[in-house]
Design a protein around this motif. Structure first.
Motif, short mmCIF file in Angstrom:
data_model
loop_
_atom_site.label_atom_id
_atom_site.label_comp_id
_atom_site.label_asym_id
_atom_site.label_seq_id
_atom_site.Cartn_x
_atom_site.Cartn_y
_atom_site.Cartn_z
N HIS B 75 0.81 -1.22 0.00
CA HIS B 75 0.00 0.00 0.00
C HIS B 75 0.84 1.27 0.00
O HIS B 75 0.31 2.36 -0.13
CB HIS B 75 -0.98 -0.01 1.18
CG HIS B 75 -2.10 -1.00 0.96
ND1 HIS B 75 -3.17 -1.11 1.80
CD2 HIS B 75 -2.29 -1.90 -0.02
CE1 HIS B 75 -3.99 -2.05 1.35
NE2 HIS B 75 -3.47 -2.55 0.25
N HIS B 76 2.16 1.12 0.12
CA HIS B 76 3.04 2.28 0.00
C HIS B 76 3.35 2.61 -1.46
O HIS B 76 3.93 3.65 -1.75
CB HIS B 76 4.35 2.05 0.75
CG HIS B 76 4.17 2.12 2.24
ND1 HIS B 76 4.07 3.31 2.91
CD2 HIS B 76 4.06 1.16 3.17
CE1 HIS B 76 3.90 3.07 4.21
NE2 HIS B 76 3.89 1.77 4.39
N THR B 135 11.06 8.41 -4.55
CA THR B 135 10.10 8.60 -3.46
C THR B 135 10.23 7.47 -2.45
O THR B 135 10.29 7.71 -1.23
CB THR B 135 8.66 8.63 -4.02
OG1 THR B 135 8.62 9.56 -5.09
CG2 THR B 135 7.68 9.04 -2.94
N ASP B 136 10.28 6.24 -2.95
CA ASP B 136 10.43 5.09 -2.05
C ASP B 136 11.69 5.23 -1.20
O ASP B 136 11.68 4.96 0.00
CB ASP B 136 10.51 3.78 -2.86
CG ASP B 136 9.21 3.48 -3.58
OD1 ASP B 136 8.18 4.03 -3.17
OD2 ASP B 136 9.24 2.71 -4.56
N TYR B 137 12.76 5.66 -1.84
CA TYR B 137 14.03 5.78 -1.13
C TYR B 137 13.93 6.82 -0.01
O TYR B 137 14.37 6.60 1.11
CB TYR B 137 15.15 6.15 -2.11
CG TYR B 137 16.52 6.11 -1.48
CD1 TYR B 137 17.22 4.91 -1.36
CD2 TYR B 137 17.11 7.27 -0.98
CE1 TYR B 137 18.46 4.86 -0.77
CE2 TYR B 137 18.36 7.22 -0.39
CZ TYR B 137 19.03 6.02 -0.29
OH TYR B 137 20.26 5.98 0.31
N ARG B 138 13.33 7.96 -0.35
CA ARG B 138 13.18 9.02 0.66
C ARG B 138 12.31 8.57 1.83
O ARG B 138 12.51 8.98 2.96
CB ARG B 138 12.57 10.28 0.02
CG ARG B 138 13.60 11.19 -0.64
CD ARG B 138 13.04 12.58 -0.85
NE ARG B 138 11.79 12.56 -1.59
CZ ARG B 138 11.72 12.54 -2.92
NH1 ARG B 138 12.83 12.55 -3.62
NH2 ARG B 138 10.57 12.52 -3.54
N GLY B 140 12.21 5.75 3.08
CA GLY B 140 12.83 4.68 3.85
C GLY B 140 12.40 3.30 3.42
O GLY B 140 12.48 2.35 4.20
N LEU B 141 11.95 3.16 2.19
CA LEU B 141 11.43 1.88 1.73
C LEU B 141 12.44 1.07 0.92
O LEU B 141 12.10 0.02 0.38
CB LEU B 141 10.16 2.10 0.90
CG LEU B 141 8.95 2.55 1.71
CD1 LEU B 141 7.81 2.98 0.80
CD2 LEU B 141 8.48 1.45 2.64
N HIS B 155 5.25 8.88 7.08
CA HIS B 155 5.11 9.78 5.93
C HIS B 155 3.91 9.44 5.06
O HIS B 155 3.41 10.28 4.35
CB HIS B 155 6.38 9.75 5.08
CG HIS B 155 7.44 10.63 5.64
ND1 HIS B 155 8.07 11.58 4.90
CD2 HIS B 155 7.96 10.71 6.88
CE1 HIS B 155 8.95 12.20 5.66
NE2 HIS B 155 8.90 11.69 6.85
N SER B 156 3.52 8.19 5.11
CA SER B 156 2.45 7.76 4.20
C SER B 156 1.10 8.24 4.71
O SER B 156 0.85 8.28 5.91
CB SER B 156 2.47 6.25 4.11
OG SER B 156 1.31 5.82 3.45
#
Lengths: 100, 296
Positions: B75-76, B135-138, B140-141, B155-156
């Protein structure tokens, strides 16, 4: 030159539109409460899309049987891998699957 | 793929097909030569199908094992961007099919234009993939040193699923801010972290734990596993896109310069087969990764 006559522009467009329609369908089905059927349904729609691309964009429909054999041969092994692995995991009580 | 040069002096034994396509001397006739080229690419694609399928099958097993955690992780991902990327790739397949068609009809110029359009779509796909990855990297994913499941959930705008009993234990500890403590708490708190626990609240000896070393892991670890799959599968797919861009670019240049005999139709069609295959891979990856249990 290719072995088969060029596919008509109309067919190309129709297949493209069908693929877009199936994409909408995939997203729509994802938001329905299908539970454990969600993944099988999603993969079924994906497979229909793949067959459309395979048959029309990749010209398998208009090619020889030999091409068809090469194009679909690998899926036999994939199905064996999927069914046997799934059979193992989903029947040996390794996963918590509903109704078992 | 046959490399039939346009220069007849280079091929003293070469014969010509009806439309000026050079038939290499090892082939009986043009159809046999064309089919051989196609079979070569199809054989390669068969190996590709099998290694992508290996990944997908293992992904299905893990997804069934850690259903709730994979769902929370999935869901992220950005569903509209993924859908848009699917449209881009489907469009690129259409333009590639039209490039082959134009080449078959002898319209070299149109064929090259369609190949350029295909490449532009491919670049667009990669650009959107870059936006998603960054975006994922920022957030923390990205699995690794900067993996931060806590930050990702902060953040999500997605509210984390109401987790079953054991999960709250783990999340409460995680909210405390200490990751190691959270993992440790999850490890000792429950005999089995509720990855699949919603249906069977006391799995105890059940589950895949015996196969995976018997160590219970928290939601963060399962979500990390999901993102390892996400980055590996989409990354592998992205590499295929880059290779396809190179392949189609090469064919476009060669066709434009008239270097290939018979308008290079065979070569363009073979490159097209590869491109359509990459499209098919994405057709499976998109629902598998982005569209997990959106109804819940």
């Amino acid at each position: 030159m290719s072995q088969h006559a060029p596919m008509s522009l109309q067919t190309n467009i129709v297949i493209f539109l069908a693929l877009l329609g199936l994409l909408v369908l995939t997203v729509a089905f994802a938001y329905l409460p299908l539970g454990y059927l969600a993944l099988p349904v999603a993969f079924t729609i994906a497979t229909i899309k793949a067959i459309l691309i395979l048959m029309y964009f990749m010209h398998v429909k208009f090619s020889s049987r030999l091409i068809l054999l090469f194009a679909t041969g690998a899926t036999v092994w994939v199905v064996i891998m999927l069914v046997w692995t799934g059979n193992d995991y989903f029947t040996r009580d390794l996963l918590d699957i509903a109704g078992k | 793929m046959s490399s039939a040069l346009a220069d007849p002096h280079a091929h003293h034994h070469a014969d010509h097909g009806g439309d000026g396509t050079i038939v290499e001397h090892q082939f009986d006739d043009l159809p046999q030569q064309v089919e051989s080229s196609m079979l070569g690419m199809w054989t390669f694609l068969a190996t590709e199908v099998m290694f992508f399928a290996g990944l997908v099958v293992s992904y299905i097993i893990f997804r069934a094992s850690y259903r709730d955690d994979f769902e929370a992780a999935s869901h992220h991902l950005n569903v509209p961007l993924g859908a848009f990327n699917t449209i881009i790739l489907l469009s690129s397949s259409l333009t590639m099919a039209l490039a082959v068609r134009a080449s078959q009809l002898g319209k070299v110029r149109n064929s090259v234009y369609f190949m350029i359009a295909t490449m532009l779509f491919g670049c667009g796909f990669l650009c959107i993939k870059y936006i998603e990855y960054s975006t994922d990297y920022r957030e923390g994913l990205f699995p690794g040193l900067h993996w931060d499941w806590e930050l990702a959930n902060k953040h999500s705008d997605h509210t984390p699923q109401p987790a079953p009993a054991g999960a709250e234990h783990g999340q409460a500890a995680a909210a405390g801010g200490d990751h190691a403590a959270a993992t440790a708490a999850a490890a000792e708190g429950a005999d089995w972290y509720p990855a699949v626990g919603t249906l069977n609240p006391a799995p105890s000896a059940k589950g895949m734990l015996p196969l995976l070393g018997g160590k219970p892991r928290g939601q963060s670890e399962h979500a990390k596993l999901f993102f390892i799959y996400y980055f590996f599968m989409t990354g592998l797919h992205g590499i295929h896109i880059i290779v396809g861009l190179g392949l189609i670019g090469t064919m476009a240049v060669l066709a434009w310069r008239g270097w290939l005999s018979g308008n290079g139709t065979t070569q363009i069609e073979v490159a097209g087969l590869y491109w359509h295959f990459v499209d098919i891979v994405w057709v499976y990856l998109y629902p598998a990764l982005y569209l997990i249990d959106k109804s819940r």
